[in-house]
Design a protein around this motif. Structure first.
Motif, PDB file in Angstrom:
ATOM      1  N   LYS A 113       5.933   1.067 -27.458  1.00 21.31           N
ATOM      2  CA  LYS A 113       6.273   1.133 -26.032  1.00 21.31           C
ATOM      3  C   LYS A 113       5.064   1.567 -25.199  1.00 21.31           C
ATOM      4  CE  LYS A 113      11.194   2.126 -26.724  1.00 21.31           C
ATOM      5  NZ  LYS A 113      12.260   3.160 -26.643  1.00 21.31           N
ATOM      6  N   PHE A 114       4.308   2.533 -25.720  1.00 18.28           N
ATOM      7  CA  PHE A 114       3.096   2.971 -25.018  1.00 18.28           C
ATOM      8  C   PHE A 114       2.108   1.819 -24.890  1.00 18.28           C
ATOM      9  CE2 PHE A 114      -1.282   4.654 -25.469  1.00 18.28           C
ATOM     10  CZ  PHE A 114      -1.391   5.310 -24.245  1.00 18.28           C
ATOM     11  N   PHE A 115       1.909   1.087 -25.986  1.00 16.70           N
ATOM     12  CA  PHE A 115       0.980  -0.039 -25.951  1.00 16.70           C
ATOM     13  C   PHE A 115       1.464  -1.124 -24.998  1.00 16.70           C
ATOM     14  CE2 PHE A 115       0.083   1.079 -30.669  1.00 16.70           C
ATOM     15  CZ  PHE A 115      -0.754   2.116 -30.276  1.00 16.70           C
ATOM     16  N   GLU A 116       2.746  -1.446 -25.066  1.00 19.60           N
ATOM     17  CA  GLU A 116       3.292  -2.487 -24.190  1.00 19.60           C
ATOM     18  C   GLU A 116       3.144  -2.119 -22.723  1.00 19.60           C
ATOM     19  OE1 GLU A 116       4.348  -5.420 -24.785  1.00 19.60           O
ATOM     20  OE2 GLU A 116       4.970  -5.534 -26.891  1.00 19.60           O
ATOM     21  N   SER A 117       3.307  -0.825 -22.418  1.00 15.95           N
ATOM     22  CA  SER A 117       3.195  -0.365 -21.023  1.00 15.95           C
ATOM     23  C   SER A 117       1.787  -0.542 -20.477  1.00 15.95           C
ATOM     24  CB  SER A 117       3.603   1.105 -20.909  1.00 15.95           C
ATOM     25  OG  SER A 117       4.957   1.293 -21.250  1.00 15.95           O
ATOM     26  N   HIS A 118       0.820  -0.614 -21.386  1.00 15.14           N
ATOM     27  CA  HIS A 118      -0.574  -0.689 -20.945  1.00 15.14           C
ATOM     28  C   HIS A 118      -1.285  -1.870 -21.590  1.00 15.14           C
ATOM     29  CE1 HIS A 118       0.125   3.249 -19.187  1.00 15.14           C
ATOM     30  NE2 HIS A 118       0.611   3.647 -20.351  1.00 15.14           N
ATOM     31  N   ARG A 119      -0.539  -2.957 -21.758  1.00  8.12           N
ATOM     32  CA  ARG A 119      -1.086  -4.138 -22.432  1.00  8.12           C
ATOM     33  C   ARG A 119      -2.197  -4.800 -21.631  1.00  8.12           C
ATOM     34  NH1 ARG A 119       2.860  -7.236 -24.572  1.00  8.12           N
ATOM     35  NH2 ARG A 119       1.297  -8.846 -24.938  1.00  8.12           N
ATOM     36  N   ASP A 120      -2.302  -4.484 -20.355  1.00 10.49           N
ATOM     37  CA  ASP A 120      -3.369  -5.059 -19.526  1.00 10.49           C
ATOM     38  C   ASP A 120      -4.682  -4.308 -19.677  1.00 10.49           C
ATOM     39  OD1 ASP A 120      -1.643  -6.990 -18.532  1.00 10.49           O
ATOM     40  OD2 ASP A 120      -1.027  -5.740 -16.833  1.00 10.49           O
ATOM     41  N   ALA A 121      -4.689  -3.270 -20.502  1.00  5.63           N
ATOM     42  CA  ALA A 121      -5.916  -2.492 -20.696  1.00  5.63           C
ATOM     43  C   ALA A 121      -7.012  -3.373 -21.299  1.00  5.63           C
ATOM     44  CB  ALA A 121      -5.651  -1.307 -21.610  1.00  5.63           C
TER      45      ALA A 121
END
Length: 284
Positions: A18-26
């Motif tokens: 969930k953390f990764f998905e929330s910041h997938r535009d990184a």
């Protein structure tokens, strides 16, 4: 503005996804490497911890980030010097990342760090966090329950502990069969004559380093000594039990816990509920 994610990832579970998905535009995800992890000596006890190289390989296979790298001290130093006028650093809101941000980025005003409150693990701060106890939608205003708590508050005044005085009682068939207050051992004066070991720790830290014998533990051990079964009984306490006492209560046979104040840290509620103990707040 570019976003760079930095995270300590000892294991992989849905919270991390969930953390990764929330910041997938990184632009890139950095996971802490071994030499940085070693700076936090207490993490040597994290037996679940995977090799960061394996974690990197697994995360890349998810296809969330275009770039995933293991962060070493050299790269961390380069990030310190990076012009962040167009860069945001995103980290999980947990002790390791806060310490890392403070040590490497905290003194530089041009560093922009934001923390995501996603739950990933029981870090130091979450373990010590005080939370209001959630009663099972039951608040007692019964005079019997109030009277028991009043009696226990009087009993608690016998304690030599100036900081916290707590009373506890086992109720069976409407009668008090055992009661106790918290005391210091081997003498009520131990913390004053020898020094209180609790003075060396902040609240919630090293709770096992104490000369105190808690009221809940006292009534449970007294029942064991006298051969009294606690199956189906009720425990009344002036203050909600600490984590060690909650575990003893949960497995003692007590089925109802009445309390009149206090807070929960770590896992008391889950442990009690897991053993079918009903939690009831007594409104005084």
């Amino acid at each position: 503005m570019d976003t760079i994610c930095i995270a300590y990832v000892p294991v992989l579970h849905d919270g991390y996804r969930k953390f990764f998905e929330s910041h997938r535009d990184a632009k890139i995800l950095y996971i802490l490497g071994e030499e940085i992890i070693k700076e936090f000596t207490h993490l040597s006890k994290e037996i679940r911890q995977l090799d960061p190289a394996l974690v990197k390989k697994a995360i890349k296979s998810w296809g969330i980030f275009s770039e995933v790298e293991v962060l070493d001290l050299k790269t961390l130093g380069e990030l310190q010097l990076k012009d962040t006028s167009a860069t945001t650093f995103v980290m999980p809101n947990e002790d390791i990342m806060k310490d890392l941000a403070q040590k490497y980025f905290g003194g530089q005003d041009n560093k922009k760090v934001t923390f995501d409150n996603v739950f990933l693990r029981l870090d130091k701060h979450r373990s010590m966090e005080e939370k209001p106890v959630q009663a099972d939608q039951k608040i007692s205003v019964d005079e019997f329950d109030k009277n028991i708590i009043k009696k226990l508050r009087i009993e608690a005044e016998k304690s030599s502990d100036w900081w916290r005085r707590i009373g506890a009682a086992i109720i069976k068939d409407g009668e008090i069969i055992l009661s106790a207050y918290n005391k210091h051992i081997p003498s009520p004066h131990t913390p004053y004559s020898m020094g209180d070991p609790r003075n060396n720790f902040h609240k919630g830290i090293g709770i096992e380093y104490s000369s105190a014998f808690h009221a809940e533990a006292a009534v449970i051990t007294e029942a064991a000594r006298k051969g009294i079964s606690l199956e189906g009984t009720s425990l009344y306490v002036t203050i909600f039990p600490c984590p060690p006492c909650a575990k003893q209560v949960a497995f003692s046979g007590v089925k109802k816990l009445y309390y009149a104040g206090g807070y929960s840290v770590l896992d008391q509620e889950e442990v009690l509920r897991g053993q079918g103990v009903e939690i009831i707040y007594v409104e005084m």
